[in-house]
Design a protein around this motif. Structure first.
Motif, short mmCIF file in Angstrom:
data_model
loop_
_atom_site.label_atom_id
_atom_site.label_comp_id
_atom_site.label_asym_id
_atom_site.label_seq_id
_atom_site.Cartn_x
_atom_site.Cartn_y
_atom_site.Cartn_z
N THR A 1 0.72 -1.17 -0.01
CA THR A 1 0.06 -0.14 0.06
C THR A 1 0.95 1.22 -0.13
OG1 THR A 1 -0.10 -0.04 2.28
CG2 THR A 1 -1.99 -1.11 1.34
N THR A 2 2.12 1.05 0.14
CA THR A 2 3.04 2.18 0.11
C THR A 2 4.44 1.97 -0.65
OG1 THR A 2 4.38 1.38 1.93
CG2 THR A 2 2.46 2.87 2.79
N LYS A 3 4.90 3.19 -1.06
CA LYS A 3 5.92 3.11 -1.96
C LYS A 3 6.85 4.47 -1.41
CE LYS A 3 4.10 6.27 -5.51
NZ LYS A 3 3.52 6.21 -6.83
N GLU B 1 7.92 7.28 3.26
CA GLU B 1 6.91 6.16 2.84
C GLU B 1 5.67 7.03 2.30
OE1 GLU B 1 4.98 3.32 5.33
OE2 GLU B 1 6.71 2.48 4.88
N VAL B 2 5.24 6.66 1.08
CA VAL B 2 4.09 7.61 0.48
C VAL B 2 3.12 6.37 0.05
CG1 VAL B 2 3.38 9.19 -1.27
CG2 VAL B 2 5.82 9.24 -0.39
N HIS B 3 1.80 6.89 0.10
CA HIS B 3 0.66 6.03 -0.42
C HIS B 3 1.09 5.72 -1.76
CE1 HIS B 3 -3.26 4.58 -1.58
NE2 HIS B 3 -3.23 4.41 -0.31
#
Length: 143
Positions: A116-118, A126-128
């Motif tokens: 769910t993150t990258k 960490e980003v959605h």
């Protein structure tokens, strides 16, 4: 008070514990039988026909041929052979429980959670996964 007891007794953990105790008792009898009737005779054969149940020390200083003879005479005895049998019982029981838990863990393998993150390549935050822009550094994220 009866209602509270009924709620307590019917909780899932209480029932699970009761089932575990019952199965544990049956399992204990099974392992005891395995040790007494299968493993100990083999160990007795390998150790020169030593009968572990007759390994004892008479505390009155007398010599008795068997434990039954010492008990019939009313002598206090230190039954270390029974302790050795119990120790072997425990080791086998612990090993079998280890194997069961290991098998149950293999059966219960959970699928990994979906990603769910990258990671933002600019600030390493960490980003959605669906984000177009990093909320931390405001950099444009490549698809």
């Amino acid at each position: 008070m009866l209602k509270e007891f009924k709620e307590f007794a019917m909780k899932g953990n209480m029932i699970d514990l009761a089932v575990g105790v019952i199965i544990g008792g049956a399992f204990n009898n099974l392992v005891k039988s395995l040790v007494d009737n299968v493993i100990m005779p083999v160990i007795t054969l390998l150790t020169g026909k030593i009968d572990f149940s007759n390994l004892f020390i008479a505390l009155d200083g007398e010599h008795y041929a068997t434990l039954a003879e010492a008990q019939k005479a009313g002598a206090a005895t230190l039954n270390y052979g029974t302790f050795i049998s119990g120790l072997i019982n425990f080791i086998i029981m612990a090993f079998v429980v280890f194997l069961l838990v290991k098998a149950m863990n293999k059966l219960r393998k959970e699928e990994p959670a979906p990603v769910t993150t990258k990671i933002c390549p600019h600030c390493m935050s960490e980003v959605h996964i669906d984000a177009d822009r990093c909320p931390h550094c405001t950099s444009q994220l490549d698809e």
